[in-house]
Design a protein around this motif. Structure first.
Motif, PDB file in Angstrom:
ATOM      1  N   PHE A 103      43.878  57.998   5.341  1.00  0.00           N
ATOM      2  CA  PHE A 103      43.461  56.271   5.972  1.00  0.00           C
ATOM      3  C   PHE A 103      42.427  56.452   5.904  1.00  0.00           C
ATOM      4  N   PHE A 104      42.207  55.362   4.615  1.00  0.00           N
ATOM      5  CA  PHE A 104      40.845  54.809   4.038  1.00  0.00           C
ATOM      6  C   PHE A 104      41.075  53.402   4.286  1.00  0.00           C
ATOM      7  N   PHE A 105      38.971  52.966   3.702  1.00  0.00           N
ATOM      8  CA  PHE A 105      39.092  51.350   4.001  1.00  0.00           C
ATOM      9  C   PHE A 105      40.194  50.691   3.034  1.00  0.00           C
ATOM     10  N   ALA A 106      40.911  51.230   2.613  1.00  0.00           N
ATOM     11  CA  ALA A 106      41.548  50.349   1.677  1.00  0.00           C
ATOM     12  C   ALA A 106      42.939  50.133   2.515  1.00  0.00           C
ATOM     13  N   ALA A 107      43.728  50.951   2.980  1.00  0.00           N
ATOM     14  CA  ALA A 107      44.115  51.021   3.776  1.00  0.00           C
ATOM     15  C   ALA A 107      43.662  50.321   5.038  1.00  0.00           C
ATOM     16  N   ALA A 108      42.851  50.762   5.804  1.00  0.00           N
ATOM     17  CA  ALA A 108      42.251  49.815   7.405  1.00  0.00           C
ATOM     18  C   ALA A 108      42.888  48.622   7.725  1.00  0.00           C
ATOM     19  N   GLY A 109      43.472  47.548   6.579  1.00  0.00           N
ATOM     20  CA  GLY A 109      43.264  46.283   6.651  1.00  0.00           C
ATOM     21  C   GLY A 109      44.656  45.959   6.507  1.00  0.00           C
ATOM     22  N   SER A 110      45.372  47.130   5.588  1.00  0.00           N
ATOM     23  CA  SER A 110      46.882  47.017   5.958  1.00  0.00           C
ATOM     24  C   SER A 110      47.889  47.119   6.836  1.00  0.00           C
ATOM     25  N   VAL A 111      47.065  48.841   7.592  1.00  0.00           N
ATOM     26  CA  VAL A 111      47.739  49.339   8.798  1.00  0.00           C
ATOM     27  C   VAL A 111      47.051  48.514  10.040  1.00  0.00           C
ATOM     28  N   GLY A 112      46.250  47.908   9.966  1.00  0.00           N
ATOM     29  CA  GLY A 112      45.497  46.816  10.786  1.00  0.00           C
ATOM     30  C   GLY A 112      46.517  46.060  11.177  1.00  0.00           C
ATOM     31  N   ALA A 113      46.658  44.875   9.938  1.00  0.00           N
ATOM     32  CA  ALA A 113      47.760  44.320  10.011  1.00  0.00           C
ATOM     33  C   ALA A 113      49.778  44.480  10.851  1.00  0.00           C
ATOM     34  N   VAL A 114      49.779  45.504  10.234  1.00  0.00           N
ATOM     35  CA  VAL A 114      51.119  45.574  10.853  1.00  0.00           C
ATOM     36  C   VAL A 114      50.961  45.811  12.777  1.00  0.00           C
ATOM     37  N   LEU A 115      50.004  46.825  13.038  1.00  0.00           N
ATOM     38  CA  LEU A 115      49.658  47.052  14.239  1.00  0.00           C
ATOM     39  C   LEU A 115      49.115  45.617  15.080  1.00  0.00           C
ATOM     40  N   ASP A 116      48.872  44.326  14.480  1.00  0.00           N
ATOM     41  CA  ASP A 116      48.305  43.497  14.858  1.00  0.00           C
ATOM     42  C   ASP A 116      50.284  42.515  14.500  1.00  0.00           C
ATOM     43  N   ARG A 117      50.991  43.072  13.844  1.00  0.00           N
ATOM     44  CA  ARG A 117      52.893  41.877  13.747  1.00  0.00           C
ATOM     45  C   ARG A 117      53.108  42.537  14.323  1.00  0.00           C
ATOM     46  N   ILE A 118      53.632  43.243  15.385  1.00  0.00           N
ATOM     47  CA  ILE A 118      54.241  44.160  16.296  1.00  0.00           C
ATOM     48  C   ILE A 118      54.684  42.717  17.466  1.00  0.00           C
ATOM     49  N   ALA A 119      56.241  42.799  17.024  1.00  0.00           N
ATOM     50  CA  ALA A 119      56.979  41.580  17.743  1.00  0.00           C
ATOM     51  C   ALA A 119      56.935  41.584  19.373  1.00  0.00           C
ATOM     52  N   GLU A 120      56.808  42.285  19.520  1.00  0.00           N
ATOM     53  CA  GLU A 120      57.536  42.452  21.624  1.00  0.00           C
ATOM     54  C   GLU A 120      55.980  43.658  21.359  1.00  0.00           C
ATOM     55  N   ARG A 121      55.408  42.906  22.077  1.00  0.00           N
ATOM     56  CA  ARG A 121      54.265  43.892  22.408  1.00  0.00           C
ATOM     57  C   ARG A 121      54.516  44.542  24.011  1.00  0.00           C
ATOM     58  N   PRO A 122      54.150  45.695  23.489  1.00  0.00           N
ATOM     59  CA  PRO A 122      54.610  46.705  24.825  1.00  0.00           C
ATOM     60  C   PRO A 122      53.587  47.101  25.544  1.00  0.00           C
ATOM     61  N   ARG A 123      53.861  47.777  26.745  1.00  0.00           N
ATOM     62  CA  ARG A 123      52.558  48.200  27.518  1.00  0.00           C
ATOM     63  C   ARG A 123      51.629  49.276  27.254  1.00  0.00           C
ATOM     64  N   ALA A 124      52.679  50.069  26.342  1.00  0.00           N
ATOM     65  CA  ALA A 124      51.401  51.154  25.433  1.00  0.00           C
ATOM     66  C   ALA A 124      52.269  51.433  25.135  1.00  0.00           C
ATOM     67  N   PHE A 125      51.266  51.490  24.495  1.00  0.00           N
ATOM     68  CA  PHE A 125      51.080  52.529  21.593  1.00  0.00           C
ATOM     69  C   PHE A 125      51.008  53.066  22.052  1.00  0.00           C
ATOM     70  N   VAL A 126      52.313  54.557  21.044  1.00  0.00           N
ATOM     71  CA  VAL A 126      51.504  56.048  21.079  1.00  0.00           C
ATOM     72  C   VAL A 126      51.266  55.895  19.430  1.00  0.00           C
ATOM     73  N   LEU A 127      50.107  56.327  19.339  1.00  0.00           N
ATOM     74  CA  LEU A 127      50.265  56.250  17.715  1.00  0.00           C
ATOM     75  C   LEU A 127      50.264  57.964  17.271  1.00  0.00           C
ATOM     76  N   ASP A 128      51.077  58.168  16.273  1.00  0.00           N
ATOM     77  CA  ASP A 128      50.995  59.687  16.244  1.00  0.00           C
ATOM     78  C   ASP A 128      50.918  59.870  14.799  1.00  0.00           C
ATOM     79  N   MET A 129      48.896  60.500  14.651  1.00  0.00           N
ATOM     80  CA  MET A 129      48.619  60.797  13.349  1.00  0.00           C
ATOM     81  C   MET A 129      48.318  61.778  12.994  1.00  0.00           C
TER      82      MET A 129
END
Length: 561
Positions: free
Chosen positions: A460-486
């Motif tokens: 997970f580095f600078f070239a992927a940061a924008g894409s990952v951020g875009a995916v996280l922002d596009r989550i249609a149903e906004r839940p009350r909690a997120f679990v990010l498995d890293m």
């Protein structure tokens, strides 16, 4: 991809409430842009009216054709060094031609869909050149801030400039320094006690009134430039010759490169504040059109301006109409109140730019990067020093190259090859025939409708940061909690850490909880370094199951809304 966001906003439905909100935001931004545009123009070695022309024409075209809902275009402090150097060597006509050519280049970059690649510039490079620009801008304003008189032209090199200014200290003008300090004090006081008031305009207006009422003999826009015209100039093509074109081509390339970086960086800031997504290539085309338009009216470089764009978002803008109205309000000022500009002290505008430079330096980010890793600290330091002692373009190119080399080195170290009894190549397996650690999430972990579980795998580095951020922002149903498995992220750099921290900040703003599962010690440390001191600490858990349980417990403990 190339549909302006103005068209999108109108298609979604645009009514009177949105127009009212955009009008308020546009007026707010215009009040901020008014003194800044003149100050940046003067610091760049041109007359203040050219700064206003750039903000009016360029700002209107950026909003009309741009790919961001909230982008505000105009003259930017980042261009001061390049513009001043171009004017010193090629004159005003050379600057206008370079601006025209840079507009064509920016439009071509967008049309060729190269805007996507601009985001691959490492985060330490962006912070380094921004901090370097801030230092040089501050140095250029010391002469006007203290009213110094030099024996000759002010040197362009930083070290020579500082020596010349130190030698001229006996010529310090107390009234000029007093007005400059008054301006800085008023800016600080207004921002401290009335943060929603236009601190820059209030401070400049008060300094102008004080200097005029006291009859101080200090330099003003009127004494230096004869005031500003009360109308826009008629458009005309730049002066063109083959020799001049070849001479200004390097400056045009620098304008285009910096303009692309600044505008897309500003659009990203607007995205992070609003939750929207900009269109990179459409934005570059708009920036190109704006630079061409600005040059036709005698203006200079246009780009997206972070401070004014952020002000636009915070002021409640709904669409690009706010940016167009900001340009219209500035035009009204030029048509109606231009004679008042003659009374503005140059020391007050120097104080404004010193304040801008202080905010540009991003001190928290600089210290975070210096502590995060040796590689990021090296890239930041090299970029910063080259911008200060060499030039902006060299700093960006060398910083980017060094960042790429360090990334390759890190990725080479992250590769492991297992031998012995473990085969180097395995045959395909059925989905059910997997190792325990490779099994997909159980139904108990993903069936809770209030908790969204997702896995980030790989480097997970600078070239992927924008894409990952875009995916996280596009989550249609906004839940009350997120679990990010890293757990399967072997490497994380500062750009990726900034993306995760920014996502956590936005989630908290929306009332949601973020829990990070399986992150290693190095990943936890880097994420914590990038966390703001005043923000709550990030939540970490050893496994996804523990993270889901922790998120469920936090939701159950939260008061019902």
């Amino acid at each position: 991809m190339f549909t302006p966001k103005l068209v999108t906003a109108f298609r979604e439905g645009y009514g009177l409430p949105a127009l009212k909100a955009d009008a308020v935001a546009g007026l707010t931004v215009a009040i901020v842009a008014l003194p800044l545009s003149m100050a940046i123009a003067i610091a760049s070695g041109v007359s203040p009216d050219r700064g206003l022309t750039t903000a009016i024409v360029g700002g209107f075209l950026v909003s009309l054709f741009g790919g961001s809902r909230f982008q505000i275009g105009g003259p930017a402090g980042a261009f001061i060094l390049l513009v001043a150097a171009t004017v010193a060597v090629h004159g005003i006509e050379g600057l206008i031609l370079a601006t025209f050519l840079s507009g064509l280049m920016l439009a071509a970059l967008g049309a060729l869909r190269l805007g996507t690649f601009i985001k691959y510039i490492p985060y330490p490079v962006t912070v380094g050149f921004t901090a370097g620009i801030a230092v040089v801008i501050a140095a250029t304003q010391l002469k006007e801030f203290m009213g110094l008189t030099l024996g000759g032209p002010e040197p362009g090199e930083l070290v020579e400039k500082l020596f010349a200014l130190a030698k001229a200290l006996p010529t310090l003008d107390p009234p000029t320094l007093a007005i400059a300090l008054l301006t800085l004090a008023l800016i600080a006081l207004v921002r401290r006690f009335r943060p929603h008031w236009p601190s820059l305009l209030i401070a400049v207006a008060a300094a102008s009134i004080a200097a005029t009422a006291a009859g101080l003999d200090i330099a003003t826009i009127g004494s230096r430039f004869g005031g500003i015209p009360s109308s826009l100039p008629m458009p005309r093509l730049p002066v063109f010759s083959l020799d001049l074109l070849v001479a200004v081509l390097p400056a045009a390339v620098s304008f285009a490169l910096l303009g692309a970086i600044e505008s897309l960086l500003s659009a990203v800031v607007a995205d992070s504040m609003s939750g929207r997504r900009h269109r990179s290539n459409c934005e570059l085309v708009a920036q190109g059109i704006a630079n061409v338009g600005s040059s036709l009216f005698g203006g200079f470089c246009v780009t997206g301006t972070i401070a004014r764009t952020a002000t636009n978002v915070r002021a409640g803008a709904r669409s690009p109409v706010a940016g167009m109205l900001h340009a219209a309000f500035l035009l009204v000022f030029v048509l109606v109140a231009a004679p008042l500009a003659a009374y503005v002290p140059l020391a007050a505008l120097a104080a404004v730019l010193l304040f801008v430079a202080w905010n540009m330096a991003e001190r928290h980010e600089v210290f975070s990067l210096l502590r995060s890793s040796r590689g990021d600290a090296l890239v930041l330091t090299v970029t910063f020093l080259l911008v200060i002692f060499r030039d902006l373009t060299t700093g960006i190119v060398v910083g980017f190259s060094l960042g790429a080399l360090l990334f390759l080195h890190r990725m080479a170290g992250a590769v492991t090859v297992e031998g012995g009894h473990a085969p180097l190549v395995e045959a395909d397996r059925a989905d059910g025939d997997r190792e325990p650690g490779e099994a997909p999430y159980g139904e108990g972990l993903v069936s809770d409708p209030e908790i969204f579980v997702c896995r980030i795998s790989g480097a997970f580095f600078f070239a992927a940061a924008g894409s990952v951020g875009a995916v996280l922002d596009r989550i249609a149903e906004r839940p009350r909690a997120f679990v990010l498995d890293m757990a399967e992220v072997p490497f994380l750099d500062s750009s990726a850490a900034a993306t995760i921290v920014g996502f956590d900040r936005k989630a908290r703003r929306d009332g949601a909880i973020v829990v990070i599962a399986g992150a290693g010690e190095a990943t936890r440390r880097l994420l914590s370094v990038h966390q703001e001191k005043t923000a709550p600490p990030l939540r970490f858990s050893a496994s996804v199951a523990e993270a889901v349980a922790a998120a469920r417990a936090a939701l159950d403990a939260a008061p019902a809304s």
